[in-house]
Scaffold this motif. Structure first.
Motif, mmCIF file in Angstrom:
data_model
loop_
_atom_site.group_PDB
_atom_site.id
_atom_site.type_symbol
_atom_site.label_atom_id
_atom_site.label_comp_id
_atom_site.label_asym_id
_atom_site.label_seq_id
_atom_site.Cartn_x
_atom_site.Cartn_y
_atom_site.Cartn_z
ATOM 1 N N ILE A 1 0.867 -1.242 0.029
ATOM 2 C CA ILE A 1 -0.049 -0.060 -0.023
ATOM 3 C C ILE A 1 0.935 1.229 0.077
ATOM 4 N N ALA A 2 0.762 2.010 -1.084
ATOM 5 C CA ALA A 2 1.894 3.219 -1.160
ATOM 6 C C ALA A 2 1.343 4.235 -0.286
ATOM 7 N N ALA A 3 0.050 4.365 -0.027
ATOM 8 C CA ALA A 3 -0.136 5.673 1.078
ATOM 9 C C ALA A 3 -1.541 5.250 1.593
ATOM 10 N N VAL A 4 -1.582 5.579 3.109
ATOM 11 C CA VAL A 4 -2.918 5.731 3.746
ATOM 12 C C VAL A 4 -3.372 6.976 3.704
ATOM 13 N N THR B 1 -2.331 4.779 16.092
ATOM 14 C CA THR B 1 -2.168 3.097 15.435
ATOM 15 C C THR B 1 -2.063 3.087 14.276
ATOM 16 N N VAL B 2 -3.088 3.644 13.368
ATOM 17 C CA VAL B 2 -2.796 3.645 12.148
ATOM 18 C C VAL B 2 -1.946 4.326 11.632
ATOM 19 N N PHE B 3 -1.289 5.497 11.863
ATOM 20 C CA PHE B 3 -0.072 6.225 11.749
ATOM 21 C C PHE B 3 0.912 5.364 11.794
ATOM 22 N N GLU B 4 1.305 4.575 13.080
ATOM 23 C CA GLU B 4 2.224 3.797 13.336
ATOM 24 C C GLU B 4 2.455 2.568 12.464
ATOM 25 N N ARG B 5 1.329 2.009 12.232
ATOM 26 C CA ARG B 5 1.352 0.592 11.115
ATOM 27 C C ARG B 5 1.572 0.914 9.989
ATOM 28 N N ALA B 6 1.021 2.156 9.439
ATOM 29 C CA ALA B 6 1.255 2.585 8.016
ATOM 30 C C ALA B 6 2.601 2.726 7.920
ATOM 31 N N HIS B 7 3.250 3.556 8.548
ATOM 32 C CA HIS B 7 4.964 3.701 8.502
ATOM 33 C C HIS B 7 5.774 2.536 8.909
ATOM 34 N N ASN C 1 5.030 -0.467 7.750
ATOM 35 C CA ASN C 1 4.619 -1.253 6.471
ATOM 36 C C ASN C 1 5.161 -0.199 5.150
ATOM 37 N N GLY C 2 5.867 0.847 5.550
ATOM 38 C CA GLY C 2 6.629 1.385 4.385
ATOM 39 C C GLY C 2 5.348 2.461 3.568
ATOM 40 N N SER C 3 4.276 2.619 4.027
ATOM 41 C CA SER C 3 3.265 3.391 3.387
ATOM 42 C C SER C 3 3.378 4.943 4.019
#
Length: 233
Positions: free
Chosen positions: A6-9, A30-36, A38-40
């Protein structure tokens, strides 16, 4: 799909275009941390909340630094303008520095930019957010007392407020909204309009406090709202 990158959230940290759905800070973090993790990239949609809830928007209120942020027409003092901002390395990808071409009919419109600069300077100078939050809290407290007998309540975040059916302390999801909300709000809208109070026509839209809403204006509005509610069947 499972396993796909996923390129971006893209997150609206304060959903305010289908009711005011205030999210728990822990959820956004949590959304912020998990996205980063996973490289998003994390993109904040602050078209409504940007500059309105704080000079740095919800990003400031949450203590987060999204990779990109989008802003709406409050940036131009109400004129037609939008903007995006973010990390220098990402912004440098946009022409003329980079290979990504972006343009629009109103890009860097001189009138909108002049109004936007004046708006931002006033925000910095006048401590607008403290004034508006205090004024909004006082207003919605009085309005809630007026509306509660008719089955409505008022919630707020900063200077944004929302009239909704009573019985829920906080709405956080679309699934929590009663399907009859539109019908019940319609009667309230027309009752207020009859007394010179023009709310948003849809019960799913929020209201905004501004410096133009002085104490005298708000007191007059509350008096008219109380009269309108007394006349409702």
């Amino acid at each position: 799909t499972h396993g796909a990158e996923i390129a971006a959230v893209i997150v609206e940290p304060l959903p305010a275009n289908y009711g005011l759905l205030v999210q728990r800070p822990e959820f956004i973090h949590t959304v912020f941390e998990r996205a980063h993790a996973n490289g998003s990239l994390v993109i904040f949609d602050e078209v409504i909340s940007g500059f309105r809830v704080a000079f740095g928007g919800m990003a400031e209120r949450l203590g987060l630094h999204p990779d990109l942020v989008t802003y709406g027409k409050i940036l131009g003092g109400g004129l037609a303008v939008g903007a995006y901002a973010g990390r220098a390395d990402l912004m440098d990808l946009v022409a003329p520095a980079g290979k990504v071409y972006q343009a629009g009919t109103l890009s860097a419109n001189p009138l909108a930019m002049a109004c936007g600069l004046a708006t931002l300077e006033k925000l910095k100078r006048a401590q607008v957010h403290d004034v508006l939050e205090t004024r909004t809290f006082k207003f919605i407290t009085a309005l809630s007392a007026i509306l509660h007998p008719k089955g409505f309540d008022v919630s707020h975040f900063g200077s944004i407020f929302w009239i909704h059916p009573a019985g829920h302390e906080v709405f956080r999801s679309l699934t929590h909204l009663p399907k009859t909300m539109g019908d019940s709000y319609r009667g309230l809208f027309h009752a207020f309009l009859k007394h010179g109070i023009y709310l948003a026509p849809s019960g799913y839209e929020v209201g905004f406090m501004s410096l133009a809403h002085s104490e005298a204006v708000l007191d007059e509005a509350l008096a008219r709202m109380a009269e309108a509610v007394r006349e409702m069947a």
